[in-house]
Write a protein that holds these residues in place. Structure first.
Motif, PDB file in Angstrom:
ATOM      1  N   VAL A  90      16.678  62.345  -7.064  1.00  9.34           N
ATOM      2  CA  VAL A  90      17.844  62.673  -7.898  1.00  9.34           C
ATOM      3  C   VAL A  90      19.112  62.370  -7.096  1.00  9.34           C
ATOM      4  N   LEU A  91      20.091  61.718  -7.750  1.00  8.24           N
ATOM      5  CA  LEU A  91      21.337  61.338  -7.073  1.00  8.24           C
ATOM      6  C   LEU A  91      22.031  62.561  -6.469  1.00  8.24           C
ATOM      7  N   ILE A  92      22.541  62.414  -5.260  1.00 12.55           N
ATOM      8  CA  ILE A  92      23.270  63.483  -4.571  1.00 12.55           C
ATOM      9  C   ILE A  92      24.687  63.559  -5.139  1.00 12.55           C
ATOM     10  N   PRO A  93      25.161  64.759  -5.506  1.00  7.02           N
ATOM     11  CA  PRO A  93      26.539  64.872  -6.001  1.00  7.02           C
ATOM     12  C   PRO A  93      27.537  64.416  -4.940  1.00  7.02           C
ATOM     13  N   ARG A  94      28.610  63.733  -5.401  1.00  5.65           N
ATOM     14  CA  ARG A  94      29.616  63.185  -4.489  1.00  5.65           C
ATOM     15  C   ARG A  94      30.963  63.863  -4.721  1.00  5.65           C
ATOM     16  N   PRO A  95      31.803  63.911  -3.668  1.00  8.01           N
ATOM     17  CA  PRO A  95      33.133  64.521  -3.815  1.00  8.01           C
ATOM     18  C   PRO A  95      33.984  63.845  -4.894  1.00  8.01           C
ATOM     19  N   GLU A  96      33.873  62.518  -5.054  1.00 10.49           N
ATOM     20  CA  GLU A  96      34.736  61.872  -6.064  1.00 10.49           C
ATOM     21  C   GLU A  96      34.407  62.364  -7.480  1.00 10.49           C
ATOM     22  N   THR A  97      33.176  62.767  -7.678  1.00  7.18           N
ATOM     23  CA  THR A  97      32.782  63.247  -9.005  1.00  7.18           C
ATOM     24  C   THR A  97      33.423  64.614  -9.312  1.00  7.18           C
ATOM     25  N   SER A 184      30.472  61.614 -18.051  1.00  8.76           N
ATOM     26  CA  SER A 184      29.302  60.911 -17.523  1.00  8.76           C
ATOM     27  C   SER A 184      29.608  60.195 -16.212  1.00  8.76           C
ATOM     28  N   ASN A 185      28.673  60.320 -15.298  1.00 10.21           N
ATOM     29  CA  ASN A 185      28.670  59.489 -14.081  1.00 10.21           C
ATOM     30  C   ASN A 185      27.385  58.675 -14.154  1.00 10.21           C
ATOM     31  N   PRO A 186      27.413  57.586 -14.944  1.00 10.78           N
ATOM     32  CA  PRO A 186      26.179  56.828 -15.168  1.00 10.78           C
ATOM     33  C   PRO A 186      25.904  55.893 -13.990  1.00 10.78           C
ATOM     34  N   PRO A 187      24.745  55.256 -13.941  1.00  9.83           N
ATOM     35  CA  PRO A 187      24.506  54.247 -12.910  1.00  9.83           C
ATOM     36  C   PRO A 187      25.519  53.119 -13.105  1.00  9.83           C
ATOM     37  N   TYR A 188      26.145  52.671 -12.007  1.00  8.02           N
ATOM     38  CA  TYR A 188      27.179  51.641 -12.189  1.00  8.02           C
ATOM     39  C   TYR A 188      27.222  50.574 -11.106  1.00  8.02           C
ATOM     40  N   ILE A 189      26.248  50.564 -10.225  1.00 15.28           N
ATOM     41  CA  ILE A 189      26.275  49.547  -9.164  1.00 15.28           C
ATOM     42  C   ILE A 189      25.625  48.265  -9.693  1.00 15.28           C
ATOM     43  N   PRO A 190      26.291  47.105  -9.530  1.00 13.40           N
ATOM     44  CA  PRO A 190      25.670  45.852  -9.990  1.00 13.40           C
ATOM     45  C   PRO A 190      24.297  45.664  -9.328  1.00 13.40           C
ATOM     46  N   GLU A 200      21.407  55.279   3.629  1.00 12.70           N
ATOM     47  CA  GLU A 200      21.190  56.562   2.958  1.00 12.70           C
ATOM     48  C   GLU A 200      21.158  56.385   1.437  1.00 12.70           C
ATOM     49  N   VAL A 201      22.058  55.546   0.922  1.00 14.39           N
ATOM     50  CA  VAL A 201      22.132  55.375  -0.535  1.00 14.39           C
ATOM     51  C   VAL A 201      20.874  54.665  -1.055  1.00 14.39           C
ATOM     52  N   MET A 202      20.289  53.805  -0.198  1.00  9.61           N
ATOM     53  CA  MET A 202      19.052  53.112  -0.603  1.00  9.61           C
ATOM     54  C   MET A 202      17.897  54.100  -0.793  1.00  9.61           C
ATOM     55  N   MET A 207      17.201  54.075 -10.205  1.00 10.65           N
ATOM     56  CA  MET A 207      17.491  54.388 -11.615  1.00 10.65           C
ATOM     57  C   MET A 207      18.860  55.059 -11.795  1.00 10.65           C
ATOM     58  N   ALA A 208      19.325  55.772 -10.771  1.00 10.47           N
ATOM     59  CA  ALA A 208      20.613  56.469 -10.870  1.00 10.47           C
ATOM     60  C   ALA A 208      21.765  55.594 -10.394  1.00 10.47           C
ATOM     61  N   LEU A 209      21.442  54.431  -9.858  1.00 12.43           N
ATOM     62  CA  LEU A 209      22.474  53.579  -9.258  1.00 12.43           C
ATOM     63  C   LEU A 209      22.705  52.284 -10.025  1.00 12.43           C
ATOM     64  N   ASP A 210      21.620  51.679 -10.499  1.00 14.33           N
ATOM     65  CA  ASP A 210      21.645  50.312 -11.007  1.00 14.33           C
ATOM     66  C   ASP A 210      22.244  50.239 -12.416  1.00 14.33           C
ATOM     67  N   LEU A 238      34.694  59.096 -17.828  1.00 10.72           N
ATOM     68  CA  LEU A 238      33.657  58.368 -17.090  1.00 10.72           C
ATOM     69  C   LEU A 238      34.018  58.166 -15.638  1.00 10.72           C
ATOM     70  N   GLU A 239      33.020  58.280 -14.765  1.00 12.36           N
ATOM     71  CA  GLU A 239      33.213  57.784 -13.395  1.00 12.36           C
ATOM     72  C   GLU A 239      32.827  56.319 -13.406  1.00 12.36           C
ATOM     73  N   THR A 240      33.567  55.503 -12.648  1.00 14.82           N
ATOM     74  CA  THR A 240      33.251  54.072 -12.593  1.00 14.82           C
ATOM     75  C   THR A 240      33.132  53.621 -11.146  1.00 14.82           C
TER      76      THR A 240
HETATM   77  N1  GLN Z   1      28.699  56.936  -6.244  1.00 14.83           N
HETATM   78  C1  GLN Z   1      27.450  56.285  -5.966  1.00 14.83           C
HETATM   79  C2  GLN Z   1      27.641  55.298  -4.842  1.00 14.83           C
HETATM   80  O1  GLN Z   1      28.679  54.693  -4.735  1.00 14.83           O
HETATM   81  C3  GLN Z   1      26.922  55.576  -7.184  1.00 14.83           C
HETATM   82  C4  GLN Z   1      26.584  56.529  -8.256  1.00 14.83           C
HETATM   83  C5  GLN Z   1      26.439  55.852  -9.581  1.00 14.83           C
HETATM   84  O2  GLN Z   1      25.971  54.719  -9.720  1.00 14.83           O
HETATM   85  N2  GLN Z   1      26.834  56.542 -10.567  1.00 14.83           N
HETATM   86  O3  GLN Z   1      26.776  55.134  -4.035  1.00 14.83           O
END
Ligand code: GLN
Length: 278
Positions: A90-97, A184-190, A200-202, A207-210, A238-240
């Protein structure tokens, strides 16, 4: 060995392994292993951990040396003044969120019983923090991942929060339901960038990133489906990802938003999009 000495050596090991914040991480892990605050441990020149505590600390260190994220090892992360459970998968919560949560709370502040939806909730950080900031709000959370839904439910129970948590693909479990605000903070990494993220992010779920080829797939789906799930005058927040805010705002306007607004994170990176509907 005393705690101060243990911490010094551990930080050096972590530094050699390329861990970005070795002093902080070693102190946080030792604090958890012995149950005393990190600051106190740095000053302990007489006292040290028991054998069992030190063994526990070494197990945590071994994981961190393999670049497993600190929050997975500790099992918790701080978010908007709450302590949330975290777990691999499960994605770790981030300060920007946290900034997105605050923006949503600001928008909903005047309403008596706002109905709020947290899409792609992960740990539940957005929805649970909004429930805390907006007493009286009715909050629903949803995620496609069973692991995320299970963890969000544990967090709900731990915080004594009262909200729905549903499993399904985006608006799938929400047929016919309308909200004042969708966050929503959906997956948003290309997709291609998912292959070369920080170590660490790898370790976090793909599923939470892509977010698909250009990272914007989820915004397209949200833009198309959100209007049917908003009350009159509703909003989507939205978070982007890096460099995605302008395009996302455009996608939301094409999908029927009357007005959009962009805000930046603490590093000055355009990071959040508000879309308002008529
Ligand atoms: N904030 C995460 C990162 O930059 C990505 C999270 C997301 O895709 N919503 O690693």
């Amino acid at each position: 060995m005393n705690s101060r000495e243990i911490l010094k050596r551990a930080a050096e090991e972590l530094r050699l392994a390329g861990v970005p914040d070795p002093e902080y991480d070693s102190a946080a892990m030792l604090a958890q292993a012995v149950g005393r605050p990190a600051l106190a441990l740095r000053l302990e020149t007489e006292q040290g951990p028991t054998e069992a505590e030190e063994a526990e600390f070494r197990r945590m260190m071994a994981r961190r040396l393999r670049r497993e994220p600190l929050q997975y090892i500790l099992g918790t992360a701080a978010f908007c003044g709450m302590e949330l459970l975290t777990a691999p998968g499960v994605l770790i919560p981030r300060p920007e969120t946290e900034l997105l949560a605050e923006w949503a709370a600001e928008r909903m502040a005047g309403r008596r019983e706002p109905e709020i939806l947290d899409l792609c909730c992960g740990t539940g950080c957005l929805g649970l923090s909004l429930l805390k900031m907006l007493p009286g709000a009715r909050v629903a959370l949803s995620d496609l991942s069973g692991e995320a839904v299970r963890l969000a439910r544990k967090n709900r129970e731990r915080l004594g929060a009262d909200c729905e948590i549903l499993q399904g693909d985006l608006f799938g479990p929400l047929a016919g339901r309308r909200f004042d605000c969708i966050v929503s903070n959906p997956p948003y990494i290309p997709s291609a960038a998912c292959e070369c993220l920080q170590e660490e992010v790898m370790r976090e779920p793909r599923m939470a990133l892509d977010g698909g080829k250009d990272g914007l797939d989820f915004y397209r789906r949200i833009a198309a489906e959100a209007p049917a799930h908003l009350k009159a005058g509703g909003a989507v927040l939205l978070e982007t990802g890096f460099g995605e805010a302008e395009d996302t705002a455009g996608i939301m306007r094409e999908g029927g938003a009357a007005r959009t607004e962009i805000r930046s994170d603490l590093n000055g990176i355009a990071r959040m999009v508000l879309a308002e509907y008529a």
